[in-house]
Design a protein around this motif. Structure first.
Motif, PDB file in Angstrom:
ATOM      1  N   MET A   1       0.918  -1.013  -0.237  1.00 57.44           N
ATOM      2  CA  MET A   1       0.019   0.038   0.045  1.00 57.44           C
ATOM      3  C   MET A   1       0.718   1.328   0.068  1.00 57.44           C
ATOM      4  SD  MET A   1      -2.722  -1.554   2.907  1.00 57.44           S
ATOM      5  CE  MET A   1      -3.858   0.131   2.834  1.00 57.44           C
ATOM      6  N   ASN A   2       2.097   1.013  -0.460  1.00 53.94           N
ATOM      7  CA  ASN A   2       3.060   2.202  -0.593  1.00 53.94           C
ATOM      8  C   ASN A   2       3.286   2.910   1.056  1.00 53.94           C
ATOM      9  OD1 ASN A   2       4.959   3.419  -2.193  1.00 53.94           O
ATOM     10  ND2 ASN A   2       3.694   5.239  -2.328  1.00 53.94           N
ATOM     11  N   LYS A   3       3.162   2.284   2.265  1.00 54.15           N
ATOM     12  CA  LYS A   3       3.559   2.755   3.182  1.00 54.15           C
ATOM     13  C   LYS A   3       4.783   2.312   4.092  1.00 54.15           C
ATOM     14  CE  LYS A   3      -0.681   4.168   3.487  1.00 54.15           C
ATOM     15  NZ  LYS A   3      -1.318   5.526   3.281  1.00 54.15           N
ATOM     16  N   ASN A   4       5.590   3.369   4.442  1.00 52.34           N
ATOM     17  CA  ASN A   4       6.725   2.976   5.143  1.00 52.34           C
ATOM     18  C   ASN A   4       6.378   2.050   6.410  1.00 52.34           C
ATOM     19  OD1 ASN A   4       8.309   4.801   3.427  1.00 52.34           O
ATOM     20  ND2 ASN A   4       7.075   6.225   4.577  1.00 52.34           N
ATOM     21  N   VAL A   5       7.503   1.424   6.838  1.00 52.94           N
ATOM     22  CA  VAL A   5       7.258   0.431   8.040  1.00 52.94           C
ATOM     23  C   VAL A   5       8.439   0.632   9.031  1.00 52.94           C
ATOM     24  CG1 VAL A   5       6.963  -2.023   8.890  1.00 52.94           C
ATOM     25  CG2 VAL A   5       5.973  -1.298   6.730  1.00 52.94           C
ATOM     26  N   VAL A   6       8.176   0.541  10.305  1.00 53.16           N
ATOM     27  CA  VAL A   6       9.000   0.719  11.423  1.00 53.16           C
ATOM     28  C   VAL A   6       8.581  -0.327  12.277  1.00 53.16           C
ATOM     29  CG1 VAL A   6      10.234   2.094  13.397  1.00 53.16           C
ATOM     30  CG2 VAL A   6       9.278   3.230  11.035  1.00 53.16           C
ATOM     31  N   LEU A   7       9.636  -1.288  12.525  1.00 58.26           N
ATOM     32  CA  LEU A   7       9.378  -2.456  13.565  1.00 58.26           C
ATOM     33  C   LEU A   7      10.196  -2.082  14.954  1.00 58.26           C
ATOM     34  CD1 LEU A   7       9.472  -5.474  11.443  1.00 58.26           C
ATOM     35  CD2 LEU A   7       7.602  -4.000  12.205  1.00 58.26           C
ATOM     36  N   ALA A   8       9.494  -1.624  15.992  1.00 56.03           N
ATOM     37  CA  ALA A   8      10.082  -1.272  17.219  1.00 56.03           C
ATOM     38  C   ALA A   8      10.514  -2.488  18.058  1.00 56.03           C
ATOM     39  CB  ALA A   8       9.559  -0.464  18.025  1.00 56.03           C
ATOM     40  N   ARG A   9      11.844  -2.810  18.495  1.00 57.82           N
ATOM     41  CA  ARG A   9      12.049  -4.024  19.615  1.00 57.82           C
ATOM     42  C   ARG A   9      12.802  -3.284  20.537  1.00 57.82           C
ATOM     43  NH1 ARG A   9      15.057  -9.727  17.992  1.00 57.82           N
ATOM     44  NH2 ARG A   9      14.657 -10.726  20.119  1.00 57.82           N
ATOM     45  N   ALA A  10      12.402  -3.946  21.988  1.00 60.27           N
ATOM     46  CA  ALA A  10      13.035  -3.545  22.878  1.00 60.27           C
ATOM     47  C   ALA A  10      12.853  -2.045  23.474  1.00 60.27           C
ATOM     48  CB  ALA A  10      14.484  -3.843  23.056  1.00 60.27           C
ATOM     49  N   SER A  11      11.917  -1.250  22.791  1.00 57.33           N
ATOM     50  CA  SER A  11      11.785  -0.131  23.262  1.00 57.33           C
ATOM     51  C   SER A  11      11.554   0.229  24.776  1.00 57.33           C
ATOM     52  CB  SER A  11      10.615   0.609  22.532  1.00 57.33           C
ATOM     53  OG  SER A  11       9.367  -0.267  22.749  1.00 57.33           O
ATOM     54  N   GLY A  12      11.001  -0.907  25.497  1.00 56.32           N
ATOM     55  CA  GLY A  12      10.951  -0.572  26.746  1.00 56.32           C
ATOM     56  C   GLY A  12      12.312  -0.451  27.799  1.00 56.32           C
ATOM     57  N   ALA A  13      13.376  -0.535  26.944  1.00 58.63           N
ATOM     58  CA  ALA A  13      14.399  -0.763  27.517  1.00 58.63           C
ATOM     59  C   ALA A  13      15.226   0.722  27.580  1.00 58.63           C
ATOM     60  CB  ALA A  13      15.600  -1.517  27.216  1.00 58.63           C
ATOM     61  N   LEU A  14      14.510   1.590  26.844  1.00 58.67           N
ATOM     62  CA  LEU A  14      15.095   3.235  26.908  1.00 58.67           C
ATOM     63  C   LEU A  14      14.700   3.623  28.104  1.00 58.67           C
ATOM     64  CD1 LEU A  14      13.440   4.451  23.431  1.00 58.67           C
ATOM     65  CD2 LEU A  14      15.840   4.065  23.952  1.00 58.67           C
ATOM     66  N   PRO A  15      15.748   4.573  28.561  1.00 65.50           N
ATOM     67  CA  PRO A  15      15.628   5.240  29.893  1.00 65.50           C
ATOM     68  C   PRO A  15      14.509   6.190  29.720  1.00 65.50           C
ATOM     69  CG  PRO A  15      17.671   5.868  28.728  1.00 65.50           C
ATOM     70  CD  PRO A  15      17.133   4.814  28.036  1.00 65.50           C
ATOM     71  N   PRO A  16      13.739   6.530  30.944  1.00 65.71           N
ATOM     72  CA  PRO A  16      12.832   7.329  31.025  1.00 65.71           C
ATOM     73  C   PRO A  16      13.024   8.799  30.509  1.00 65.71           C
ATOM     74  CG  PRO A  16      12.663   6.134  33.069  1.00 65.71           C
ATOM     75  CD  PRO A  16      14.104   5.528  32.514  1.00 65.71           C
ATOM     76  N   GLU A  17      14.316   9.204  31.011  1.00 61.69           N
ATOM     77  CA  GLU A  17      14.784  10.572  30.502  1.00 61.69           C
ATOM     78  C   GLU A  17      14.424  10.685  28.868  1.00 61.69           C
ATOM     79  OE1 GLU A  17      18.407   8.443  31.734  1.00 61.69           O
ATOM     80  OE2 GLU A  17      16.321   8.776  32.493  1.00 61.69           O
ATOM     81  N   ARG A  18      14.807   9.683  28.213  1.00 58.60           N
ATOM     82  CA  ARG A  18      14.750   9.741  26.911  1.00 58.60           C
ATOM     83  C   ARG A  18      13.487   9.598  25.987  1.00 58.60           C
ATOM     84  NH1 ARG A  18      19.303  11.446  25.199  1.00 58.60           N
ATOM     85  NH2 ARG A  18      21.329  10.505  25.955  1.00 58.60           N
ATOM     86  N   LEU A  19      12.313   9.323  26.954  1.00 55.72           N
ATOM     87  CA  LEU A  19      11.114   9.236  26.503  1.00 55.72           C
ATOM     88  C   LEU A  19      10.283  10.503  26.956  1.00 55.72           C
ATOM     89  CD1 LEU A  19      10.267   5.593  26.673  1.00 55.72           C
ATOM     90  CD2 LEU A  19      10.999   6.779  24.569  1.00 55.72           C
ATOM     91  N   SER A  20      11.024  11.542  27.751  1.00 60.21           N
ATOM     92  CA  SER A  20      10.342  12.700  28.280  1.00 60.21           C
ATOM     93  C   SER A  20      10.165  13.723  27.455  1.00 60.21           C
ATOM     94  CB  SER A  20      11.077  13.209  29.614  1.00 60.21           C
ATOM     95  OG  SER A  20      12.209  13.652  29.093  1.00 60.21           O
TER      96      SER A  20
END
Length: 914
Positions: A693-712
């Motif tokens: 369908m001509n959409k880009n795709v992103v698969l995210a693995r282990a995003s829960g390991a990111l420190p909270p300050e990186r997601l603030s």
């Protein structure tokens, strides 16, 4: 919060006699039983008395004497033009639905929302409280001017002692009288107002007759002290009767010093005094809770009152200009007594108007306060104002207001507060105009008032006129009032308010968004203005909170949609199970503090639901161009609701709605080993569907390991530097050519650069790894990439690593349909290739920036570690039978790499042109 009933339920369809009757509680404090006042007693009388106030007796000479007849008429017309604009807005709102108690506050709050309505309502209440005090002190001063021990006028009786204590006592006694009338109910107030209206009308009639019946006379003026304290000779003003010379002399302006203050008058100061006395147009609207038919009484009664007072003011201006010389007009503002056939009747009129203005202000303040308390906007501080009598009279609000007026009386002189009171009134008038303007601009189908003599032009002009008058009367008070309104609105916003009133801002936003979406033409899209528009498919948000926030950082001001597929078939269900879920998902968005829309669907399978969402999510030119999925692996799901501070905080269930905690709205995470809603085959098929369908795709693995300050939402909050590693070529296709310059490789660079623009990732350094074949000379590819990065304005470190040494020189290229491994390779060889690529990526993680190309000899200096890795996601094979092997190779490739995004881009996203 008090809940609002549906407009269709606010009325019983038929009463006992077959007539439509309002339901109990739909109106004032006591419901229908408290609605007793007619248009004349409930609106015309209080509005006329408030607009006359004491100005009609004591400031006619002031205005005409300084401004002259022509400018005085111009001032009057301008003042009434401004007031008429607000009256038109009041009439429009009042005839658009059932008006409950609270008058202007009710109209504003139910249109602009509780934050703006509550702040302006409180200011309007304080204006009425201070207005009551000003009227009472004006009445005290008028009494003492004649009966006070220090009275200096020619007719002073000097029988009442004076001083601060005595003045306070007189004011308190008069307040007790006014408060007693208002405490006993609106019916007694209406009768008292009608009696006052008769007294004022009789007094004005005697004045009008006196202009014709009284012959010319000289009127002694109050003596002025000389410069050395000596008395000046007696001075006289002249009442000439109707005289053309007198009229001619009074046509032009003759500004002079005000004999009461010594200040030099000008157009602005005289206009401010005149306008101050005319700002009583809301007196009838404030009684909305006691009116039999407020939707009819408020517009009709207000218009009649405004027209009547305008006629009387114009008539008095003409008569004064034709019969009184300028000296009399400028030196004796109370000259009506001197020319009256029976002077005591003028005094009665003066005292009656002041008394009625104070009663109108006090009872209006109590109704506004009761409405504020009933809506529970300010909490327990206004709780006593909720108390009502059996007949529906809010005596608690009356006593509350009586106490505040008594406190204001302690201030004594209120000349400075008088300007603030007028400014507060004007803020309320501007808000009413703004409410009507917003309703008109929103073009909501349900805004169809029966009063049609208005337009958005009149509303906008009314807002501008009120704001102009505010700053003309008192710039300091105008600025302070707007600041106070902002602070109160911020307080109410922080406290939260009812959501069932309806916000006109939502209608305005809808109207504007629809208009601009229609103008957002996808045929005019250009790559240099490309931005990611993400659709994140979420199964259970308990285990996906870090990914929710990471996707929010990747959107770069683009569209962000949270999608969820509920499994089921609508044919076999009694109702749609999706609609009730929207509230929980919207609360999730609020608590997670992400800027996302929510789109839910019902489908027999997750794959079909994902297809639905990819096709129909968004609107017009705002549709997702990138699908984001969590990685399909065997990692046990975590419950981030238990550890995330935003979700572990207790929920305030005391506010309206009392919604339960989010932890009860979403099921617990899937237990390890339990069956999944999505099979591996369908997972890869969903990726393949998105690419088709001509959409880009992103698969995210282990995003829960990111420190909270990186997601603030703020800065990273740590001094430790991190790397963001980008591998812009297919590691499962070692001989695939210069992959870093293809569309997918450039898409990886763009996404990594966008992430670096987020404040939480400013401290992260971008590293791009070039994979060299065994026969490639080091440096050549790096130079070409650096030129490309310079053209793309991307700041990054470039490192070369040797890759593909195990591939034989004569080995054929991988087939395009697989794009990840040669179809003749065995599973063991493909697995070995994935393990080798995984080892290469892990070897580069944690290295310092001084490492050279390839192996350990490049240097092991300690440095920043890798926070996030971007990998090239190979296109799934064309043969669905190879999907499981494809997913297994992706798992091997990204194993133990920490937070990783596997990305495949299909659309050009970079541009080197301006």
């Amino acid at each position: 919060m008090a809940s609002e009933s549906s407009p269709l339920l606010a009325y019983r369809l038929l009463g006992e006699e077959g007539a439509a009757l309002p339901a109990n509680g739909a109106g004032g404090p006591g419901g229908a039983s408290a609605r007793k006042l007619s248009t004349f007693l409930g609106v015309v009388v209080p509005t006329v008395l408030s607009m006359f106030s004491i100005v009609v007796f004591l400031r006619i000479g002031f205005v005409v004497g300084h401004a002259g007849l022509l400018q005085a008429l111009a001032m009057l017309l301008v003042a009434y033009f401004i007031l008429a604009l607000t009256v038109l807005s009041v009439c429009a709102i009042a005839t658009n639905g059932a008006v409950q108690g609270g008058g202007a506050y009710f109209m504003i709050s139910r249109t602009l929302g509780p934050e703006v309505g509550g702040s302006i309502g409180l200011m309007f209440y304080l204006a009425n409280v201070c207005g009551c005090a000003v009227s009472l002190l004006g009445l005290v001063e008028s009494v003492l001017d004649v009966f006070g021990a220090d009275a200096t006028g020619p007719s002073g009786l000097q029988v009442l002692p004076q001083g601060y204590g005595w003045n306070l006592l007189y004011g308190s006694l008069l307040l007790g009288l006014v408060g007693g009338v208002c405490t006993l109910g609106a019916d007694l107030y209406a009768r008292a107002s009608f009696l006052t209206f008769l007294l004022v009308s009789g007094s004005l009639t005697s004045v009008l007759i006196s202009f014709v019946a009284v012959g010319p006379r000289n009127i002694p003026l109050t003596p002025r002290p000389g410069r050395n304290g000596s008395s000046l000779p007696p001075r006289f003003g002249h009442f000439t009767g109707f005289n053309s010379s007198t009229l001619k002399d009074n046509l032009g302006a003759g500004y002079a010093e005000d004999y009461t203050t010594g200040a030099m008058m000008n157009f602005a100061s005289v206009f401010a005094v005149l306008f101050n006395g005319c700002t009583g147009i809301m007196a009838g609207a404030n009684m909305s809770g006691e009116l039999k038919d407020p939707s009819r009484a408020i517009p009709l009664g207000t218009i009649v009152a405004v027209a009547y007072t305008l006629f009387v003011y114009v008539l008095l201006f003409f008569l004064s200009s034709c019969t009184c010389d300028r000296t009399l007009l400028q030196e004796d503002y109370g000259f009506f007594r001197a020319i009256s056939l029976w002077p005591p009747l003028v005094l009665i009129g003066i005292y009656a108007t002041a008394l009625s203005a104070s009663m109108s202000s006090l009872i209006g303040a109590s109704r506004i306060l009761h409405a504020l308390a009933r809506d529970d906007l300010f909490g327990v501080i206004l709780a006593p104002a909720k108390v009502v009598s059996q007949g529906g009279n809010p005596w608690g609000a009356v006593l509350y207001s009586w106490g505040l007026v008594q406190l204001v009386l302690l201030a004594g002189k209120l000349n400075t507060i008088a300007a603030v009171v007028t400014v507060f009134y004007l803020v309320a008038y501007a808000a009413v105009d703004l409410s009507c303007l917003s309703l008109e601009w929103a073009s909501a189908p349900n805004f169809r008032p029966t009063f049609s003599l208005f337009s958005w032009h009149t509303c906008l002009l009314g807002v501008a006129s009120c704001l102009l008058m505010m700053f003309l009367i008192s710039p300091g008070a105008a600025g302070g009032s707007l600041l106070l309104m902002g602070l109160l609105a911020a307080l109410l916003t922080a406290r939260g308010g009812p959501s069932s009133w309806g916000y006109v801002s939502q209608a305005l936003l809808f109207h504007q968004v629809r208009k601009y979406l229609l103008r957002l033409d996808v045929r005019k899209d250009h790559v240099k203005f490309w931005r990611p528009q993400l659709l994140l498919l979420v199964g259970n948000p308990r285990g996906a909170l870090p990914l929710l926030r990471l996707a929010n950082q990747l959107k770069k001001g683009g569209l962000y949609v949270l999608g969820h597929v509920t499994l089921g078939d609508l044919d076999s269900l009694p109702s749609d199970p999706v609609q009730p879920q929207y509230g929980a998902w919207l609360s999730l968005v609020d608590r997670a503090q992400v800027k996302a829309f929510v789109d839910l669907t019902l489908s027999p399978s997750v794959r079909q639901g994902a297809q639905h969402l990819l096709r129909i999510s968004g609107l017009g030119g705002m549709k997702p161009n990138t699908l984001v999925l969590g990685f399909y692996d065997d990692a046990p799901p975590q419950d981030h609701f238990l550890t995330d501070p935003a979700f572990s905080e207790p929920v305030d269930n005391t506010r309206e709605g009392g919604s339960p905690a989010l932890s009860t709205l979403f099921p617990p995470p899937r237990a390890p080993g339990s069956p999944r809603a999505l099979s591996p085959q369908d997972y890869v098929a969903t990726v393949a569907d998105a690419l088709k369908m001509n959409k880009n795709v992103v698969l995210a693995r282990a995003s829960g390991a990111l420190p909270p300050e990186r997601l603030s939402r703020g800065s990273g909050g740590t001094s430790q530097l991190h790397h963001v590693d980008v591998w812009p070529l297919n590691l499962l296709r070692p001989r695939g050519g210069p992959g870093y310059v293809d569309v997918c490789g450039l898409f990886l660079l763009q996404m990594a650069t966008i992430l670096g623009m987020v404040p939480a990732w400013h401290s992260a350094r971008l590293r791009i790894f070039l994979c060299l074949g065994p026969r490639e000379a080091p440096g050549a590819a790096e130079g070409r990439l650096r030129v490309l990065l310079s053209q793309l304005r991307i700041r990054a470190e470039v490192q070369e690593v040797v890759w593909g040494e195990g591939a034989e020189a004569g080995e054929p290229e991988a087939e395009e349909e697989g794009d990840f491994v040669n179809s003749r390779q065995g599973d063991a060889e493909a697995e070995a290739l994935a393990r080798s690529a995984n080892a290469l990526v892990r070897a580069q993680q944690g290295r310092g920036t001084g490492g050279g190309p390839g192996g350990p000899e490049g240097g092991d200096a300690e440095g920043p570690t890798t926070a996030l890795t971007f990998l090239y996601l190979p296109r799934p094979p064309a043969d669905p039978a190879r999907y499981p092997r494809y997913l297994a190779l992706l798992e091997t490739l990204s194993r133990d790499l920490g937070p990783t995004l596997l990305v495949h881009g299909v659309t050009p996203v970079t541009c080197t042109d301006l």
